[in-house]
Design a protein around this motif. Structure first.
Motif, PDB file in Angstrom:
ATOM      1  N   GLY A   1     -11.911  -8.247  16.099  1.00  0.00           N
ATOM      2  CA  GLY A   1     -11.663  -9.357  15.179  1.00  0.00           C
ATOM      3  C   GLY A   1     -11.548  -8.953  13.732  1.00  0.00           C
ATOM      4  O   GLY A   1     -10.861  -7.987  13.385  1.00  0.00           O
ATOM      5  N   GLU A   2     -12.257  -9.695  12.872  1.00  0.00           N
ATOM      6  CA  GLU A   2     -12.160  -9.488  11.426  1.00  0.00           C
ATOM      7  C   GLU A   2     -12.705  -8.127  11.004  1.00  0.00           C
ATOM      8  O   GLU A   2     -12.211  -7.527  10.047  1.00  0.00           O
ATOM      9  N   ALA A   3     -13.723  -7.630  11.697  1.00  0.00           N
ATOM     10  CA  ALA A   3     -14.271  -6.306  11.361  1.00  0.00           C
ATOM     11  C   ALA A   3     -13.213  -5.234  11.595  1.00  0.00           C
ATOM     12  O   ALA A   3     -13.018  -4.337  10.771  1.00  0.00           O
ATOM     13  N   LYS A   4     -12.505  -5.334  12.714  1.00  0.00           N
ATOM     14  CA  LYS A   4     -11.420  -4.392  13.005  1.00  0.00           C
ATOM     15  C   LYS A   4     -10.337  -4.502  11.939  1.00  0.00           C
ATOM     16  O   LYS A   4      -9.846  -3.492  11.423  1.00  0.00           O
ATOM     17  N   ASP A   5      -9.978  -5.738  11.605  1.00  0.00           N
ATOM     18  CA  ASP A   5      -8.961  -5.970  10.576  1.00  0.00           C
ATOM     19  C   ASP A   5      -9.377  -5.374   9.233  1.00  0.00           C
ATOM     20  O   ASP A   5      -8.536  -4.854   8.492  1.00  0.00           O
ATOM     21  N   ALA A   6     -10.680  -5.450   8.914  1.00  0.00           N
ATOM     22  CA  ALA A   6     -11.169  -4.896   7.648  1.00  0.00           C
ATOM     23  C   ALA A   6     -10.950  -3.390   7.595  1.00  0.00           C
ATOM     24  O   ALA A   6     -10.462  -2.861   6.588  1.00  0.00           O
ATOM     25  N   PHE A   7     -11.288  -2.694   8.680  1.00  0.00           N
ATOM     26  CA  PHE A   7     -11.076  -1.246   8.703  1.00  0.00           C
ATOM     27  C   PHE A   7      -9.593  -0.900   8.605  1.00  0.00           C
ATOM     28  O   PHE A   7      -9.211   0.024   7.889  1.00  0.00           O
ATOM     29  N   LEU A   8      -8.762  -1.639   9.330  1.00  0.00           N
ATOM     30  CA  LEU A   8      -7.326  -1.345   9.301  1.00  0.00           C
ATOM     31  C   LEU A   8      -6.730  -1.625   7.925  1.00  0.00           C
ATOM     32  O   LEU A   8      -5.877  -0.870   7.450  1.00  0.00           O
ATOM     33  N   ALA A   9      -7.182  -2.695   7.277  1.00  0.00           N
ATOM     34  CA  ALA A   9      -6.680  -3.020   5.939  1.00  0.00           C
ATOM     35  C   ALA A   9      -7.073  -1.943   4.933  1.00  0.00           C
ATOM     36  O   ALA A   9      -6.255  -1.523   4.106  1.00  0.00           O
ATOM     37  N   ILE A  10      -8.307  -1.461   5.024  1.00  0.00           N
ATOM     38  CA  ILE A  10      -8.742  -0.429   4.078  1.00  0.00           C
ATOM     39  C   ILE A  10      -8.087   0.907   4.408  1.00  0.00           C
ATOM     40  O   ILE A  10      -7.745   1.671   3.499  1.00  0.00           O
ATOM     41  N   ALA A  11      -7.837   1.181   5.687  1.00  0.00           N
ATOM     42  CA  ALA A  11      -7.079   2.389   6.048  1.00  0.00           C
ATOM     43  C   ALA A  11      -5.692   2.331   5.417  1.00  0.00           C
ATOM     44  O   ALA A  11      -5.186   3.343   4.920  1.00  0.00           O
ATOM     45  N   LEU A  12      -5.092   1.153   5.415  1.00  0.00           N
ATOM     46  CA  LEU A  12      -3.780   0.984   4.794  1.00  0.00           C
ATOM     47  C   LEU A  12      -3.857   1.222   3.284  1.00  0.00           C
ATOM     48  O   LEU A  12      -2.970   1.857   2.704  1.00  0.00           O
ATOM     49  N   GLU A  13      -4.915   0.745   2.636  1.00  0.00           N
ATOM     50  CA  GLU A  13      -5.084   0.998   1.206  1.00  0.00           C
ATOM     51  C   GLU A  13      -5.267   2.493   0.934  1.00  0.00           C
ATOM     52  O   GLU A  13      -4.757   3.012  -0.065  1.00  0.00           O
ATOM     53  N   GLU A  14      -5.978   3.184   1.817  1.00  0.00           N
ATOM     54  CA  GLU A  14      -6.132   4.631   1.659  1.00  0.00           C
ATOM     55  C   GLU A  14      -4.767   5.313   1.783  1.00  0.00           C
ATOM     56  O   GLU A  14      -4.478   6.275   1.074  1.00  0.00           O
ATOM     57  N   LYS A  15      -3.937   4.808   2.673  1.00  0.00           N
ATOM     58  CA  LYS A  15      -2.563   5.329   2.822  1.00  0.00           C
ATOM     59  C   LYS A  15      -1.786   5.116   1.528  1.00  0.00           C
ATOM     60  O   LYS A  15      -1.028   5.987   1.085  1.00  0.00           O
ATOM     61  N   GLU A  16      -1.971   3.946   0.915  1.00  0.00           N
ATOM     62  CA  GLU A  16      -1.305   3.680  -0.370  1.00  0.00           C
ATOM     63  C   GLU A  16      -1.815   4.634  -1.448  1.00  0.00           C
ATOM     64  O   GLU A  16      -1.031   5.110  -2.272  1.00  0.00           O
ATOM     65  N   HIS A  17      -3.125   4.922  -1.440  1.00  0.00           N
ATOM     66  CA  HIS A  17      -3.665   5.910  -2.390  1.00  0.00           C
ATOM     67  C   HIS A  17      -2.997   7.262  -2.162  1.00  0.00           C
ATOM     68  O   HIS A  17      -2.605   7.938  -3.115  1.00  0.00           O
TER      69      HIS A  17
END
Length: 151
Positions: free
Chosen positions: A125-141
């Protein structure tokens, strides 16, 4: 040493410690960097890393908790990104030039991104989405750092 993350709580605990380490290193980089454009990018990444820490901390509070291996998890988190701190950065040549500093930081963003994607698999759920969203931000970094390296 194999990371023994067994639950969402463990994953958030490790992520919190990863973010704390990243924050410390980016703060230290502010003292090393002289180029104003690069300095501004690092400040922006630092602000996002601080937000990641807040996000993971909130999710840890909502999780089922952390396994009894808290100290081992903390030690393992220290070996995921920026292992060895500034000494390692200098040993790997990251302090020799802006380009090397950016290269080193980019490598660390890859490690963070990969681990957050793995941690997402432990969550729902939302916990999984949180990790994936922050992984995406790390990709942007990572993309931002690689673009700076190319200049």
């Amino acid at each position: 040493m194999k990371l023994k993350v067994q639950s969402a709580g463990d994953a958030f605990f490790v992520a919190i410690n990863m973010e704390k380490r990243a924050i410390r290193m980016y703060e230290r980089m502010l003292d090393i960097i002289k180029d104003e454009d690069i300095l501004e990018v690092v400040k922006n990444i630092l602000a996002e890393e601080r937000q990641h820490l807040c996000t993971f901390s909130a999710w840890l509070d909502d999780s089922d908790g952390i396994s009894e291996n808290r100290q081992l998890l903390k030690l393992q988190a220290e070996n995921i990104i920026f292992p060895g701190g500034l000494v390692e950065l200098v040993r790997k040549g990251g302090a020799e030039s802006q380009a090397e500093l950016i290269k080193y930081a980019a490598e660390q963003e890859i490690f963070a991104m990969e681990h957050y994607e793995e941690f997402a698999k432990l969550c729902e759920g939302e916990a999984k989405d949180a990790f994936l969203a922050i992984a995406l931000e790390e990709k942007e970094h990572l993309d931002t750092l690689l673009n700076m390296k190319g200049n």
